[in-house]
Scaffold this motif. Structure first.
Motif, short mmCIF file in Angstrom:
data_model
loop_
_atom_site.label_atom_id
_atom_site.label_comp_id
_atom_site.label_asym_id
_atom_site.label_seq_id
_atom_site.Cartn_x
_atom_site.Cartn_y
_atom_site.Cartn_z
N ASP A 94 -5.60 -7.41 0.21
CA ASP A 94 -5.45 -6.35 1.13
C ASP A 94 -4.21 -6.90 2.05
OD1 ASP A 94 -5.40 -4.07 2.49
OD2 ASP A 94 -7.30 -4.19 3.26
N ASP A 95 -3.12 -6.06 2.38
CA ASP A 95 -1.98 -6.63 2.91
C ASP A 95 -1.94 -6.06 4.24
OD1 ASP A 95 0.38 -7.24 3.94
OD2 ASP A 95 1.63 -6.21 2.03
N TYR A 96 -2.46 -6.83 5.32
CA TYR A 96 -2.47 -6.42 6.65
C TYR A 96 -1.14 -6.47 7.40
CZ TYR A 96 -7.35 -7.54 5.42
OH TYR A 96 -8.41 -7.61 4.79
N ASP A 97 -0.17 -6.92 6.73
CA ASP A 97 0.87 -7.16 7.58
C ASP A 97 1.91 -5.85 7.20
OD1 ASP A 97 0.38 -9.60 8.52
OD2 ASP A 97 1.33 -10.81 7.04
N ASP A 142 3.24 2.52 3.16
CA ASP A 142 4.31 1.58 3.04
C ASP A 142 4.43 1.13 1.65
OD1 ASP A 142 6.82 -0.11 3.11
OD2 ASP A 142 6.13 -1.09 4.91
N PRO A 143 5.74 1.44 0.89
CA PRO A 143 5.79 1.09 -0.67
C PRO A 143 5.66 -0.36 -0.69
CG PRO A 143 7.21 2.93 -0.07
CD PRO A 143 6.68 2.47 1.36
N ASN A 144 6.13 -1.21 0.22
CA ASN A 144 6.08 -2.74 0.44
C ASN A 144 4.59 -3.26 0.69
OD1 ASN A 144 9.00 -2.79 -0.30
ND2 ASN A 144 9.38 -2.34 1.91
N GLU A 145 3.82 -2.31 0.91
CA GLU A 145 2.41 -2.81 1.02
C GLU A 145 1.84 -3.25 -0.38
OE1 GLU A 145 -1.75 -3.19 0.83
OE2 GLU A 145 -0.91 -1.10 0.15
N ALA A 146 1.06 -4.51 -0.49
CA ALA A 146 1.09 -5.34 -1.44
C ALA A 146 0.30 -4.39 -2.59
CB ALA A 146 0.19 -6.50 -1.25
N ARG A 147 -0.84 -3.69 -2.24
CA ARG A 147 -1.50 -2.87 -3.27
C ARG A 147 -0.87 -1.70 -3.83
NH1 ARG A 147 -7.52 -3.56 -0.69
NH2 ARG A 147 -8.35 -5.52 -1.56
N LEU A 148 -0.31 -0.95 -2.78
CA LEU A 148 0.79 0.10 -3.24
C LEU A 148 1.91 -0.33 -3.92
CD1 LEU A 148 1.65 3.14 -3.35
CD2 LEU A 148 2.36 2.93 -0.78
N VAL A 177 5.27 11.92 -0.65
CA VAL A 177 5.89 11.85 -2.27
C VAL A 177 7.00 10.91 -2.15
CG1 VAL A 177 7.23 13.07 -3.61
CG2 VAL A 177 5.64 14.23 -2.45
N LEU A 178 7.01 9.79 -2.88
CA LEU A 178 7.49 8.58 -3.04
C LEU A 178 8.56 8.83 -4.34
CD1 LEU A 178 4.93 5.97 -2.51
CD2 LEU A 178 6.74 6.60 -0.82
N GLY A 208 14.23 10.08 -11.37
CA GLY A 208 13.58 11.37 -11.35
C GLY A 208 12.24 11.38 -11.30
N THR A 209 11.47 10.41 -11.01
CA THR A 209 9.97 10.17 -10.89
C THR A 209 9.64 10.25 -9.71
OG1 THR A 209 9.83 9.13 -13.03
CG2 THR A 209 8.02 9.00 -11.85
N LYS A 210 8.73 11.18 -9.52
CA LYS A 210 8.11 11.12 -7.98
C LYS A 210 6.55 10.81 -8.24
CE LYS A 210 11.40 14.34 -6.08
NZ LYS A 210 11.74 15.69 -5.47
N VAL A 211 5.85 10.05 -7.14
CA VAL A 211 4.67 9.53 -7.09
C VAL A 211 3.90 10.11 -5.94
CG1 VAL A 211 3.09 7.57 -7.13
CG2 VAL A 211 5.21 7.56 -8.56
N GLY A 212 2.95 10.66 -5.93
CA GLY A 212 2.29 11.18 -4.61
C GLY A 212 1.25 9.97 -4.24
N TYR A 213 1.35 9.96 -3.03
CA TYR A 213 0.57 8.76 -2.30
C TYR A 213 -0.34 9.50 -0.89
CZ TYR A 213 -1.16 5.25 0.84
OH TYR A 213 -1.88 4.38 1.58
N LEU A 214 -1.70 9.19 -0.93
CA LEU A 214 -2.58 9.70 0.23
C LEU A 214 -3.65 8.75 0.52
CD1 LEU A 214 -5.37 11.11 -0.37
CD2 LEU A 214 -3.93 12.83 -1.25
N LEU A 215 -3.71 8.57 1.78
CA LEU A 215 -5.04 7.83 2.26
C LEU A 215 -6.08 8.52 2.40
CD1 LEU A 215 -6.13 5.04 3.35
CD2 LEU A 215 -5.24 5.71 5.64
N PHE A 216 -7.21 8.31 1.74
CA PHE A 216 -8.43 9.08 1.91
C PHE A 216 -9.71 8.27 2.39
CE2 PHE A 216 -11.79 11.67 -0.59
CZ PHE A 216 -11.99 12.47 0.50
N ASN A 217 -10.22 8.54 3.67
CA ASN A 217 -11.05 7.69 4.44
C ASN A 217 -12.36 8.06 4.17
OD1 ASN A 217 -8.91 5.45 4.56
ND2 ASN A 217 -8.59 6.59 6.67
N ASP A 218 -12.56 9.27 4.26
CA ASP A 218 -13.89 10.04 4.63
C ASP A 218 -14.38 10.96 3.78
OD1 ASP A 218 -15.72 8.17 6.41
OD2 ASP A 218 -13.80 8.49 7.38
N HIS A 219 -15.21 11.34 3.13
CA HIS A 219 -15.57 12.46 2.25
C HIS A 219 -16.57 13.36 3.23
CE1 HIS A 219 -14.69 10.32 -1.29
NE2 HIS A 219 -14.73 11.27 -2.06
#
Length: 540
Positions: free
Chosen positions: A470-473, A478-484, A277-278, A283-294
């Motif tokens: 895609d930001d491989y660095d 990480d909130p600083n990752e380019a796409r996020l 939770v970012l 007062g705004t919160k944003v959820g983040y999750l990485l989902f790789n496989d169904h």
């Protein structure tokens, strides 16, 4: 129900790999784990549960005018019948003594009965020209192309049944637990780590996302040429057996180059990671999750993630769903995920996906049976939690495929705003019922899915609202990752970052020429690029 897998956007795993396989000395990593075999994404008919096998026949069964026999008459007649108990069903394998010709007859019948484009399969093909049932299956598909010139069917493949069972149900595969992206296949080559499975050999050794591969078993990965070096690199990157060990040298950022000795193991995928939770201020919160496989194990993890977001003080106001590497899998899980994102009022009585088949309606399903709703309960029958969001941001790439695209399409179909940040998705509105016969599971396109509004024509993929490399660095999450970072900025009213020419190619150091390669994940099983149905009724 569920479907899809083995996608290849610009064919990073088919066209590019095939071309490089012929030029191994120049491409080196081109053949890494690619190939024609690969498996689905979970669910499907219990492995081995094919129509009851009949005893070996002494005379050919009745055939139609094309010489094709009913699949039920030759199902389970195997050149090498399996013995013992099927771990999927708890019952004996249904195999009986047969021949390769029986198996090829079953393959031809299965295609004729269930393949979405069965009438487009060339009638001039002969089973006798192909040594194995798999070789025969590989050519039994439409040769037509789309309006853009891409093969109409880029998704035809097979998988060893037991390997498919393990990978689709629990995400178990022989590997180091690291996934790689190929950024340049010609010298100077570039290959980087994009994912590391928690608890895997790669994780325990300290390998991180963004690490650049420098050498493999003493071979200079960046500059070496020659078929022998290509074989050394490819073999090391695609281990086949548990305990197989190879040495690698990686460099992460400005850190010194580090040597790793990695031994392959049975690695279990962790399909849901980085549930966070970012707090973005105000007062705004944003959820983040990485989902790789169904895969099967992802369902409870997704439920847990949603409950984490709901239990955060004040809940979350937005969600960033990272599916940039999610090739698909079980469609039922995609339906449940979509339900948990939207408000129950948005999905109640609505269609998640309507399945359409060939004109034979091979599985004899009514319209009601062909309609998948937004499932509001888990596979155990428990009520699912819901975030009740009117919008969601999805991080995407050409590796976002199949069931993952169904999440996007279905939510848009019921009025949920779905913003995409990253790259264009793979484009696969098709799927199949995985079907085992004699130890091989076959995946032939049998269905096309459309959403509540009847839309399902996205063969060229969904384009992003904001194209971001895609930001491989930076690590994922990480909130600083380019796409996020772009997703968080956009929700706050900022404009989309201006894409740079180098963005989709060699990372963040220098501008790239227009002909720069499109990065693609290597050694990604076709099983990671699917949309699979939960069951397969017997045709007819």
């Amino acid at each position: 129900m569920e479907f899809r897998k083995v996608d290849v956007r610009r064919s990073p795993r088919s066209g590019a790999w095939a071309a490089c396989a012929a030029l191994a000395a120049a491409c080196l990593v081109a053949a890494c784990g690619g190939g024609g075999g690969g498996g689905g994404g979970g669910g499907g008919l219990p492995i081995g549960l094919v129509p009851a096998a009949t005893p070996p026949v002494t005379t050919p069964p009745a055939s139609n005018s094309t010489g094709i026999v009913p699949s039920s008459s030759v199902a389970g007649l195997c050149a090498a019948p399996r013995t013992g108990t099927n771990p999927e069903t708890g019952r004996a394998y249904p195999d009986s003594a047969g021949s390769l010709d029986n198996e090829k007859s079953w393959v031809r019948a299965w295609i004729d009965e269930t393949y979405l484009w069965y009438s487009e399969v060339p009638a001039t093909l002969k089973a006798s020209d192909y040594a194995t049932p798999v070789a025969w299956f590989n050519v039994l598909k439409t040769p037509l192309t789309t309006s853009s010139g891409r093969p109409k069917d880029r998704f035809h493949f097979v998988y060893d049944t037991e390997a498919y069972r393990q990978l689709s149900q629990a995400g178990v595969s022989v590997s180091y637990g690291a996934e790689f992206v190929s950024i340049a296949t010609s010298p100077p080559r570039e290959l980087r780590v994009v994912l590391v499975e928690p608890g895997s050999p790669a994780d325990l050794a300290g390998l991180k996302r963004g690490a650049r591969l420098l050498s493999v078993d003493g071979v200079d990965f960046v500059n070496a040429t020659g078929a022998a070096n290509a074989a050394t690199i490819n073999n090391a990157l695609s281990p086949k057996t548990v305990g197989e060990s190879h040495s690698f040298t990686f460099k992460l950022g400005s850190d010194p180059a580090t040597s790793f000795s990695l031994a392959a193991a049975n690695v279990t995928s962790t399909p849901v990671q980085n549930v966070t939770v970012l707090d973005v201020g105000g007062g705004t919160k944003v959820g983040y999750l990485l989902f790789n496989d169904h895969i099967t194990t992802s369902e409870q993890k997704l439920i847990d993630a949603v409950n984490t977001f709901k239990s955060s003080p004040g809940g979350i106001q937005d969600l960033v769903l990272d599916m940039r590497y999610n090739g698909g899998g079980q469609l039922a899980i995609a339906s449940r995920l979509a339900y948990m994102i939207a408000a129950p009022s948005a999905t109640a009585g609505k269609t998640f996906e309507l399945l359409t088949f060939n004109d034979k309606n091979p599985f004899r399903l009514s319209v009601a049976q062909s309609l998948m709703p937004f499932y509001s309960t888990s596979r155990t029958g428990a009520a699912l939690p819901s975030l009740g969001l009117p919008r969601v941001t999805v991080l995407t790439s050409p590796d976002t495929c199949s069931a993952s695209e169904s999440v996007i399409n279905s939510l848009r179909g019921v009025g949920v705003t779905v913003n995409l940040v990253g790259g264009t998705t793979c484009g696969k509105p098709y799927g199949f019922y995985p079907q085992d016969n004699c130890g091989t599971t076959y995946f032939a396109i049998q269905v096309k899915g459309v959403n509540q509004q009847g839309f399902g024509d996205y063969g060229d993929g969904f384009a992003p609202n904001c194209a971001v490399a895609d930001d491989y660095d930076h690590q994922l999450g990480d909130p600083n990752e380019a796409r996020l970072a772009a997703a968080l900025a956009l929700r706050s009213g900022a404009s989309c970052p201006v894409p740079m020419a180098k963005a989709m190619a060699r990372g963040l150091e220098k501008a790239e020429p227009a002909e720069a390669e499109t990065p693609f994940l290597i050694d990604q099983s076709p099983l990671r690029r699917n949309r699979l149905l939960d069951f397969a009724p017997s045709p007819g």
